[in-house]
Design an enzyme around this catalytic site. Structure first.
Site, PDB file in Angstrom:
ATOM      1  N   ASP A   1      53.402  69.605 -62.870  1.00 44.14           N
ATOM      2  CA  ASP A   1      52.704  68.729 -63.805  1.00 44.14           C
ATOM      3  C   ASP A   1      53.673  68.203 -64.853  1.00 44.14           C
ATOM      4  O   ASP A   1      54.129  68.952 -65.724  1.00 44.14           O
ATOM      5  CB  ASP A   1      51.578  69.516 -64.476  1.00 44.14           C
ATOM      6  CG  ASP A   1      50.687  68.645 -65.342  1.00 44.14           C
ATOM      7  OD1 ASP A   1      50.915  67.424 -65.390  1.00 44.14           O
ATOM      8  OD2 ASP A   1      49.757  69.193 -65.961  1.00 44.14           O
TER       9      ASP A   1
ATOM     10  N   ASP B   1      53.503  59.354 -64.693  1.00 42.96           N
ATOM     11  CA  ASP B   1      52.818  60.615 -64.419  1.00 42.96           C
ATOM     12  C   ASP B   1      52.701  60.848 -62.922  1.00 42.96           C
ATOM     13  O   ASP B   1      51.932  60.179 -62.232  1.00 42.96           O
ATOM     14  CB  ASP B   1      51.433  60.623 -65.062  1.00 42.96           C
ATOM     15  CG  ASP B   1      50.676  61.900 -64.732  1.00 42.96           C
ATOM     16  OD1 ASP B   1      51.292  62.978 -64.799  1.00 42.96           O
ATOM     17  OD2 ASP B   1      49.483  61.823 -64.389  1.00 42.96           O
TER      18      ASP B   1
END
Length: 487
Positions: free
Chosen positions: A104, A317
Site C-alpha cells: 500500500d 496510487d
C-alpha cells in the site's frame, strides 16, 4: 553502480559495501532488495466496471481519511480490501513466520492480524494460507510503550495513543465505518539474500480487532498491510533511517494475464526514466499535473482545476485499479477521445453499467484510438497508449479512466496507467519517475545508499554490462571484508 536483477522473483542482491559493527548482534547493510508481487485479482478474471469502481471507491475513502485533505467522498458500495490488488510475502519475528501483506503506497504503517484478533479473516479466496502474529512465540518481540516516540510528540493522535497498561495502541478508522485496532510492537523483519540473511527491527501494528468490511466477511483477506507511504512510520522510512536501504523504492507491475510484478527497496534505473517533483508537505504521492493532451492537442479546461491544492490535485496510487479525473476534466477528455477516433473505424458505441463509454472497433485499438499525454511539472510526460486507458469489456473497449463524481477535484493515477512501467518513488530526492517497460524482463537496480536530496542521476551513464561487472567484483571484495571484519 548497478546490478541486473530478475523481475518477479523473491530474491535480493548485495551489491555494495557491507558496513558491519562488532556488537552482540552483527548488522550489515543489505540493499537493494526485491520482493515478488502477486495480484489479488488476475487480469484475466473479468469484473464489471461497476465492481471495479466500487472497489476503488473504498480505496479513495481510505486514502483521504488518513490525510488533511477534505471533501473526498464517493458514493457506492465497496470493500475496503479492494484498496489493493497487489500483495507480497514477508517474514516477521523469531523464528521467522510468513505473512502475506497488501502493498500500500497510500498508507504508512505495517500491521498484521494478531493471534488474539476479534473479527479477523479466517478464510480467503486468494491462493494463500492466512497467518496471525503471536507475540508470545517470538523471542525478539518487544512491546512499544508510551515513552516511545511513536506514542508522543507529533505522533500523538487517535492512530497512536497511550493505554492504561503503558502500551502504545492505535485505531485506524476508515470512512466506511470499518476499523483496525490494536497495539504497536517492535520485532524483526527478515530479508533473504543470495549469500546471507538480513534482518532489522521495525515497529508494526498487531491488530486485535477488525470491524466492518475489514472483518471476517472479507473474501479477499490477507494477513495485513505493509505501508510504503511518505511518513516516518512506513517500512521504507524506518529501514532507510537505519541506513539499511536507500530512501527510495520502485515497482514494476505486469499488465499481462499473468499479472504480478516486482517491488524493489532501491531504485530501478533506466535511461528512459523521466522525473517530476513531489508536491511538498503532503501525506500521499501528490504530483503537479500541468495539462493533458489528446492526440497532441491540449484539453480545453481551466488549468486551476489541476492545481495541487489541499483539496484537489493528482495522486499516484498503486492500490487503485483504474484512473480518475475531476468531472469537468473527464467530460473534456471523453469528448477529445471521441473526436480523435475515426467514425469509420468503429461499428458502434454503447454505455456500460450506466456510466462508462464503450466502443466497438473494427481494428486493433492501437490503430483506432489516440495517444494521451499527461504533462507534469519539470517537463515530464506520461504517454498513455490506448491499452493504458481502455479496458476490455464484455462486448467492446471501454474507457478505463473514470469520472470523480460530484464536486471532487482529484486526479487518481491507478494501476491501469501504472502497469507496464517502471515507477520510482524517490523520497530522498522528493520526486517520482517512470518509464515504459516490459515488467517480465530483468532490470537494473542502483545500489547507491547516499544521495543528496534533490540530486539527479543520469541513468544512462555506463552500460548495464559494465555496471554489472563492477558490482560483481565489488561484491566479492565486500564478502571478503565481511568475513575478515565481522567474523
Amino acid at each position: 553502480m548497478a546490478a541486473t536483477l530478475p523481475g518477479g522473483i523473491l530474491t535480493a542482491a548485495i551489491i555494495a559495501l557491507f558496513l558491519c559493527r562488532t556488537t552482540r548482534t552483527v548488522t550489515c547493510e543489505l540493499f537493494p532488495m526485491t520482493l515478488s508481487l502477486e495480484r489479488a485479482i488476475p487480469l484475466n478474471n473479468k469484473m464489471k466496471l461497476s465492481e471495479l469502481k466500487a472497489r476503488d471507491s473504498a480505496r479513495h475513502r481510505r486514502l483521504i481519511q488518513s490525510s488533511n485533505d477534505t471533501g473526498f467522498t464517493l458514493e457506492g458500495t465497496y470493500d475496503p480490501y479492494g484498496a489493493g490488488i497487489y500483495y507480497t510475502k514477508v517474514q516477521l519475528g523469531s523464528p521467522p513466520r510468513d505473512f502475506h501483506l497488501q502493498v500500500d503506497t497510500g498508507s504508512d504503517p505495517l500491521w498484521v492480524t494478531c493471534s488474539s484478533c476479534s473479527g479477523c479473516p479466517n478464510k480467503t479466496e486468494l491462493q494463500i494460507e492466512l497467518s496471525s502474529f503471536d507475540p508470545g512465540k517470538s523471542s525478539t518481540h518487544t512491546p512499544v510503550t508510551c515513552t516511545d516516540s511513536i506514542c508522543n510528540s507529533e505522533y500523538q493522535s487517535p492512530e497512536a495513543m497511550c493505554s492504561k497498561n503503558n502500551r502504545c495502541t492505535y485505531t485506524f478508522q476508515y470512512a466506511d465505518d470499518s476499523a483496525s485496532a490494536g497495539y504497536y510492537v517492535t520485532d524483526l523483519i527478515h530479508f533473504a539474500t543470495p549469500v546471507s540473511n538480513g534482518s532489522s527491527p521495525v515497529i508494526f501494528g498487531c491488530s486485535t480487532e477488525l470491524t466492518g468490511n475489514l472483518a471476517t466477511n472479507n473474501s479477499r483477506g490477507v494477513d495485513g498491510i505493509i505501508g510504503f507511504g511518505r511518513g516516518d512510520t512506513s517500512v521504507i522510512s524506518q529501514l532507510s533511517s537505519k541506513r539499511l536501504v536507500p530512501k527510495v523504492f520502485s515497482h514494476c507491475l505486469r499488465g499481462d494475464d499473468q499479472g504480478g510484478g516486482t517491488l524493489v527497496l532501491g531504485e530501478i534505473v533506466d535511461p528512459h526514466i523521466v522525473f517530476t517533483p513531489l508536491v511538498p508537505s503532503r501525506t500521499h504521492y501528490n504530483l503537479d499535473l500541468k495539462g493533458i493532451e489528446v492526440k497532441g492537442q491540449n484539453l480545453e479546461i481551466d488549468s486551476s482545476v489541476l492545481q495541487a491544492l489541499e483539496n484537489q490535485g493528482t495522486v499516484v496510487d498503486s492500490g487503485t485499479t483504474m484512473a480518475y479525473l475531476p468531472d469537468v476534466v473527464y467530460d473534456s477528455f471523453l469528448n477529445a477521445i471521441s473526436a480523435a477516433t475515426p467514425v469509420e473505424s468503429l461499428t458502434g458505441t454503447y454505455v456500460a453499467d450506466g456510466y462508462s463509454q464503450c466502443f466497438w472497433a473494427k481494428k486493433s485499438i492501437s490503430e483506432v484510438f489516440p495517444n494521451v499525454s499527461l504533462n507534469f511539472a519539470g517537463g515530464a510526460s506520461m504517454v498513455l497508449k490506448p491499452k493504458d486507458y481502455l479496458t476490455d469489456g464484455e462486448k467492446g473497449w471501454c474507457i478505463g479512466i473514470q469520472k470523480m463524481e460530484g464536486s471532487q477535484a482529484f486526479t487518481i493515477l491507478g494501476d491501469i496507467v501504472l502497469k507496464d512501467r517502471i515507477i520510482v518513488y524517490d523520497l530522498a530526492g522528493q520526486r517520482i519517475g517512470w518509464a515504459d517497460y516490459d515488467c517480465s524482463r530483468p532490470f537494473n537496480v542502483s545500489g547507491k545508499l547516499n544521495r543528496a536530496p534533490g540530486s539527479r542521476r543520469d541513468a544512462s551513464r555506463g552500460s548495464p554490462r559494465e555496471a554489472g561487472t563492477l558490482a560483481f567484483f565489488l561484491s566479492l571484495i565486500c564478502i571478503l571484508l565481511f568475513f575478515s571484519i565481522c567474523a
